[in-house]
Scaffold this motif. Structure first.
Motif, PDB file in Angstrom:
ATOM      1  N   LYS A 176       0.763  -1.433   0.003  1.00 28.20           N
ATOM      2  CA  LYS A 176       0.092  -0.013   0.045  1.00 28.20           C
ATOM      3  C   LYS A 176       0.909   1.204   0.119  1.00 28.20           C
ATOM      4  CE  LYS A 176      -4.302  -1.179  -0.272  1.00 28.20           C
ATOM      5  NZ  LYS A 176      -4.993  -0.943  -1.627  1.00 28.20           N
ATOM      6  N   ASN A 177       1.910   1.454   0.578  1.00 29.71           N
ATOM      7  CA  ASN A 177       2.594   2.347   0.777  1.00 29.71           C
ATOM      8  C   ASN A 177       3.279   2.801  -0.390  1.00 29.71           C
ATOM      9  OD1 ASN A 177       4.464  -0.144   0.958  1.00 29.71           O
ATOM     10  ND2 ASN A 177       6.012   1.021   1.976  1.00 29.71           N
ATOM     11  N   LEU A 178       3.356   1.974  -1.470  1.00 30.27           N
ATOM     12  CA  LEU A 178       4.046   2.290  -2.720  1.00 30.27           C
ATOM     13  C   LEU A 178       2.816   2.996  -3.685  1.00 30.27           C
ATOM     14  CD1 LEU A 178       6.522  -0.443  -3.090  1.00 30.27           C
ATOM     15  CD2 LEU A 178       6.652   2.041  -2.620  1.00 30.27           C
TER      16      LEU A 178
ATOM     17  N   ASP B  36      -1.402   0.880 -14.017  1.00 31.42           N
ATOM     18  CA  ASP B  36      -2.543   0.483 -13.450  1.00 31.42           C
ATOM     19  C   ASP B  36      -2.258  -0.931 -13.008  1.00 31.42           C
ATOM     20  OD1 ASP B  36      -3.873   2.652 -13.504  1.00 31.42           O
ATOM     21  OD2 ASP B  36      -4.815   2.177 -15.447  1.00 31.42           O
ATOM     22  N   TRP B  37      -1.777  -1.803 -13.821  1.00 31.81           N
ATOM     23  CA  TRP B  37      -1.688  -3.292 -13.727  1.00 31.81           C
ATOM     24  C   TRP B  37      -0.348  -3.912 -14.246  1.00 31.81           C
ATOM     25  CZ3 TRP B  37      -7.018  -5.601 -16.057  1.00 31.81           C
ATOM     26  CH2 TRP B  37      -7.577  -6.344 -15.034  1.00 31.81           C
ATOM     27  N   GLU B  38      -0.119  -5.113 -13.564  1.00 38.49           N
ATOM     28  CA  GLU B  38       0.900  -5.811 -14.187  1.00 38.49           C
ATOM     29  C   GLU B  38       0.351  -7.175 -14.230  1.00 38.49           C
ATOM     30  OE1 GLU B  38       5.175  -4.851 -14.243  1.00 38.49           O
ATOM     31  OE2 GLU B  38       5.195  -6.106 -12.396  1.00 38.49           O
ATOM     32  N   TRP B  39       0.691  -8.029 -15.422  1.00 37.69           N
ATOM     33  CA  TRP B  39       0.310  -9.345 -15.794  1.00 37.69           C
ATOM     34  C   TRP B  39       1.513  -9.990 -16.077  1.00 37.69           C
ATOM     35  CZ3 TRP B  39      -4.474  -9.394 -19.660  1.00 37.69           C
ATOM     36  CH2 TRP B  39      -5.487  -8.771 -19.167  1.00 37.69           C
TER      37      TRP B  39
ATOM     38  N   PHE C 143       3.434  -8.132 -18.552  1.00 40.58           N
ATOM     39  CA  PHE C 143       2.774  -7.110 -19.292  1.00 40.58           C
ATOM     40  C   PHE C 143       2.600  -5.872 -18.438  1.00 40.58           C
ATOM     41  CE2 PHE C 143       1.169 -10.832 -21.575  1.00 40.58           C
ATOM     42  CZ  PHE C 143       1.678 -10.665 -22.910  1.00 40.58           C
ATOM     43  N   ALA C 144       2.917  -4.658 -18.612  1.00 40.11           N
ATOM     44  CA  ALA C 144       2.588  -3.632 -17.897  1.00 40.11           C
ATOM     45  C   ALA C 144       1.296  -2.834 -18.654  1.00 40.11           C
ATOM     46  CB  ALA C 144       3.558  -2.416 -17.812  1.00 40.11           C
ATOM     47  N   ILE C 145       0.388  -2.481 -17.854  1.00 38.36           N
ATOM     48  CA  ILE C 145      -1.012  -2.222 -18.653  1.00 38.36           C
ATOM     49  C   ILE C 145      -1.507  -0.978 -18.019  1.00 38.36           C
ATOM     50  CG2 ILE C 145      -3.291  -3.022 -19.138  1.00 38.36           C
ATOM     51  CD1 ILE C 145      -2.191  -5.725 -18.927  1.00 38.36           C
ATOM     52  N   GLN C 146      -2.014  -0.059 -18.943  1.00 35.65           N
ATOM     53  CA  GLN C 146      -2.793   1.363 -18.431  1.00 35.65           C
ATOM     54  C   GLN C 146      -4.117   0.964 -18.951  1.00 35.65           C
ATOM     55  OE1 GLN C 146      -1.592   4.368 -16.968  1.00 35.65           O
ATOM     56  NE2 GLN C 146      -3.845   4.358 -16.783  1.00 35.65           N
ATOM     57  N   ALA C 147      -5.132   1.267 -18.330  1.00 34.73           N
ATOM     58  CA  ALA C 147      -6.740   0.845 -18.607  1.00 34.73           C
ATOM     59  C   ALA C 147      -7.335   2.289 -19.039  1.00 34.73           C
ATOM     60  CB  ALA C 147      -7.549   0.321 -17.686  1.00 34.73           C
ATOM     61  N   LYS C 148      -8.240   2.269 -19.945  1.00 33.06           N
ATOM     62  CA  LYS C 148      -8.962   3.588 -20.595  1.00 33.06           C
ATOM     63  C   LYS C 148     -10.366   3.024 -20.859  1.00 33.06           C
ATOM     64  CE  LYS C 148      -5.917   6.605 -19.904  1.00 33.06           C
ATOM     65  NZ  LYS C 148      -6.545   7.429 -18.823  1.00 33.06           N
TER      66      LYS C 148
ATOM     67  N   GLU D  35      11.113   4.765  -9.668  1.00 33.64           N
ATOM     68  CA  GLU D  35      10.053   4.966  -8.537  1.00 33.64           C
ATOM     69  C   GLU D  35       8.611   4.809  -9.177  1.00 33.64           C
ATOM     70  OE1 GLU D  35      10.904   8.397  -6.185  1.00 33.64           O
ATOM     71  OE2 GLU D  35      11.456   6.887  -4.593  1.00 33.64           O
ATOM     72  N   ILE D  36       8.203   3.745 -10.248  1.00 30.34           N
ATOM     73  CA  ILE D  36       7.274   3.515 -10.800  1.00 30.34           C
ATOM     74  C   ILE D  36       6.793   2.155 -10.293  1.00 30.34           C
ATOM     75  CG2 ILE D  36       5.758   3.361 -12.727  1.00 30.34           C
ATOM     76  CD1 ILE D  36       7.892   5.174 -14.029  1.00 30.34           C
ATOM     77  N   TYR D  37       5.649   1.774  -9.807  1.00 32.50           N
ATOM     78  CA  TYR D  37       5.306   0.404  -9.336  1.00 32.50           C
ATOM     79  C   TYR D  37       3.681   0.155  -9.905  1.00 32.50           C
ATOM     80  CZ  TYR D  37       9.385   0.772  -6.455  1.00 32.50           C
ATOM     81  OH  TYR D  37      10.618   0.923  -6.120  1.00 32.50           O
ATOM     82  N   PRO D  38       3.400  -1.027 -10.188  1.00 30.84           N
ATOM     83  CA  PRO D  38       2.295  -1.602 -10.404  1.00 30.84           C
ATOM     84  C   PRO D  38       1.295  -1.297  -9.254  1.00 30.84           C
ATOM     85  CG  PRO D  38       3.455  -3.399 -10.293  1.00 30.84           C
ATOM     86  CD  PRO D  38       4.707  -2.371  -9.959  1.00 30.84           C
TER      87      PRO D  38
END
Ligand SMILES: [Zn+2]
Length: 272
Positions: free
Chosen positions: A55-57, A64-67, A79-84, A249-252
């Motif tokens: 949570k702290n990250l 949004d999402w990592e699969w 996969f790193a995913i951004q949803a729209k 400093e980018i995390y899913p």
């Protein structure tokens, strides 16, 4: 089979987004994504896991999402995913050029996603779209070799390079434009279309010449240790810098792991 669950979710999305427009209820992509996760998590599939992230990250600058999709013995695709979500009234993804966070110098989400993919091993950057577009046609909007089913366009994915292309000029943020691009396919295709399945189940290759929907692909030989642990416990305590570059400093925000070994022919399954 995994793909049937993703087909079910695609049809559900199509229906729900259509209904929400009809009844004037609004919800955004974050809500939809969380409902998908809840729906998957509560069914306790033996081969799909939802993993809670620390949570702290939960920084503003996250994906949004990592699969992770693959099988032990064959390697894993990440996969790193951004949803729209599609805006029905305009048939456009109005927030496609949204910034990540509220800071004055915030970058576009697409820029952050590309930075994340460049900084972390094996990441293939994708957008996923939540849609309802009744006038879709096979000729224009179906980039999949399997049979046309309009409702499966309720949940689609596209490689980031297609979104970067769309952002490069005006008038390209529409459902129509993005679904005419090769590589924009129903989300279920990731778990059933032969060309893509061959990528998970073929020999683990790290050849730079390989691409997945036009993005470079490097399979991980094994799941990262924290993800392996998370498969058992349902959550992870921390991201290791070996797989999550701590400089950027980018995390899913959410993680999904899908084991596709059930799709293997019997003769190969013993290797897994
Ligand atoms: Zn397909």
């Amino acid at each position: 089979m995994v793909y049937q669950k993703f087909e079910e979710l695609g049809r559900w999305m199509w229906e729900m987004i259509g209904l929400s427009e009809k009844h004037g209820t609004r919800f955004g992509e974050e809500t939809i994504t969380d409902f998908i996760l809840l729906d998957i998590a509560r069914q306790r599939y033996p081969n799909i896991r939802v993993i809670q992230t620390p949570k702290n990250l939960e920084a503003e600058k996250g994906t949004d999402w990592e699969w992770y999709v693959g099988a032990n013995g064959f390697g894993w695709v990440r996969f790193a995913i951004q949803a729209k979500k599609l805006k029905i009234a305009s048939s456009r993804y109005e927030s496609l050029n949204q910034k990540a966070g509220t800071a004055d110098d915030a970058e576009l989400q697409a820029t952050v996603l590309r930075a994340y993919a460049d900084a972390n091993v094996g990441v293939i950057p994708l957008y996923c779209f939540y849609n309802h577009y009744p006038t879709a046609t096979q000729a224009d909007h179906w980039q999949c070799p399997l049979n046309f089913e309009k409702e499966l366009l309720g949940w689609t994915i596209t490689p980031l390079h297609n979104v970067e292309h769309a952002l490069a000029a005006r008038g390209r943020k529409s459902f129509d434009y993005l679904h005419k691009r090769p590589g924009t396919i129903p989300a279920r295709c990731l778990f059933v279309c032969p060309v893509l399945m061959a990528q998970y189940l073929g020999s683990a290759s790290t050849a730079a010449a390989n691409t997945f929907l036009g993005e470079p692909i490097t399979k991980l030989a094994e799941l990262p240790p924290e993800i392996r642990a998370g498969w058992e416990t349902g959550s992870i305590e921390a991201f290791s810098p070996d797989f999550y570059n701590s400089q950027i400093e980018i995390y899913p925000r959410r993680i999904l792991v899908v084991d596709v070994s059930e799709a293997l022919p019997e003769s190969l399954r013993e290797r897994a």
